[in-house]
Design an enzyme around this catalytic site. Structure first.
Site, PDB file in Angstrom:
ATOM      1  N   SER A 207       0.808  -1.222   0.000  1.00  0.00           N
ATOM      2  CA  SER A 207       0.000   0.000   0.000  1.00  0.00           C
ATOM      3  C   SER A 207       0.838   1.268   0.000  1.00  0.00           C
ATOM      4  O   SER A 207       0.457   2.275  -0.598  1.00  0.00           O
ATOM      5  CB  SER A 207      -0.937   0.003   1.213  1.00  0.00           C
ATOM      6  OG  SER A 207      -1.818  -1.095   1.171  1.00  0.00           O
ATOM      7  N   HIS A 254       0.566   4.341   4.477  1.00  0.00           N
ATOM      8  CA  HIS A 254      -0.126   5.018   3.378  1.00  0.00           C
ATOM      9  C   HIS A 254       0.313   6.477   3.262  1.00  0.00           C
ATOM     10  O   HIS A 254       0.631   6.955   2.168  1.00  0.00           O
ATOM     11  CB  HIS A 254      -1.643   4.945   3.597  1.00  0.00           C
ATOM     12  CG  HIS A 254      -2.179   3.553   3.554  1.00  0.00           C
ATOM     13  ND1 HIS A 254      -3.521   3.274   3.681  1.00  0.00           N
ATOM     14  CD2 HIS A 254      -1.571   2.361   3.395  1.00  0.00           C
ATOM     15  CE1 HIS A 254      -3.715   1.968   3.598  1.00  0.00           C
ATOM     16  NE2 HIS A 254      -2.542   1.397   3.430  1.00  0.00           N
TER      17      HIS A 254
END
Length: 310
Positions: A207, A254
């Site tokens: 991610s 993230h």
């Protein structure tokens, strides 16, 4: 939602009302706001050709098809057909996911772990214990929860996003710069989790790298004056989910990947034309150095605070 890389006007400048209309580089008497996505020169419709990404001027199209000097993208990378790097990354991620299904312990051995022991009195594991490889290997492995769990959904979304965003970025940036953005974003996300997350929590997934590509697409779209609403929506939705489900999603990864991807791409996109490649390489190395320094300082802090604990 609108996926990045689709339904976006290519090479379209937005006049402010007071700007003097630019003219075609081959026909000075023709005004045009449209520019080639590779060389950035303004061109009239007669001098533009549709390409895989946006529109390109006839000279860039001719240069790409000839056997002469390799054509360059608008950001200085070597123009290459196809998306070899993107599909290679997809293949590596999928292959390691299958390996992990057969041998779940690889996630424990290669996952992102700050500084902890898996068993009472056992050896200390993690990045701060000298296992620096975890910062990058963790970015190629999803959580080992089988085909019906979070790990499968994690790799499914990440590979979908990579396939949607990757080919366009690879063609616009060039393969070397695209690889740099991907790997630096993966490292940046990993270090952000190492810095801000609990040192005893194991994290896995691509991610951080994917969010880095989201940030890269936003910067590229702004530079080329394309519509950025689609990618902003995607980033916003995913960040909200990251914060809502922060107990199971590494939001630090993230955010870190997003920031590093955007900053790295900005250094590539806004580099001065003079000595552009040198500037871009230097910027990438500087970003890498900053990431390394942060990781080393965090490791020193953890070992000094927790190193004597059983």
């Amino acid at each position: 939602m609108t996926a990045p890389g689709h339904d976006l006007p290519s090479g379209q400048d937005i006049p402010s009302g007071n700007d003097v209309p630019p003219t075609c580089y081959r026909h000075p008497d023709r005004e045009t706001w449209v520019s080639c996505v590779r060389c950035g020169r303004h061109a009239c419709p007669d001098c533009l050709r549709e390409a895989a990404v946006g529109q390109q001027c006839v000279e860039c199209v001719r240069g790409a098809s000839s056997g002469g000097r390799a054509a360059r993208t608008v950001f200085g990378g070597r123009q290459a057909a196809g998306a070899i790097v993107t599909w290679t990354l997809v293949g590596i991620n999928v292959l390691l996911f299958l390996v992990e299904l057969a041998k779940p312990s690889i996630g424990t051995d290669w996952g992102l772990l700050g500084y902890a022991s898996y068993a009472s009195g056992g050896p200390v594991q993690g990045i701060a214990a000298g296992q620096w490889y975890r910062l990058i290997t963790s970015a190629f492995l999803p959580p080992a929860t089988g085909l019906g769990g979070l790990g499968f959904m994690d790799i499914l979304f990440n590979m979908w996003a990579l396939i949607v965003v990757g080919p366009s970025l690879e063609q616009l940036l060039g393969r070397a710069r695209f690889v740099a953005v991907y790997l630096l974003s993966a490292l940046g996300g990993g270090v952000a989790f190492f810095l801000l997350g609990p040192p005893y929590v194991l994290a896995l997934g691509a991610s951080g790298a994917i969010f880095g590509l989201f940030g890269a697409w936003f910067v590229v779209a702004r530079k080329l004056r394309l519509d950025v609403r689609g990618i902003v929506v995607i980033i916003g939705i995913n960040l909200v989910f990251s914060l809502i489900y922060r107990s199971t999603i590494a939001w630090q990864d993230h955010v870190g990947g997003l920031i590093v991807g955007a900053v790295t791409t900005a250094a590539f996109a806004y580099a001065p034309r003079k000595n552009r490649t040198v500037f871009q390489a230097g910027a990438a190395l500087l970003i890498l150095a900053i990431i390394i320094v942060i990781a080393v300082l965090r490791a020193h802090h953890l070992t000094s605070q927790l190193g004597l604990q059983p």
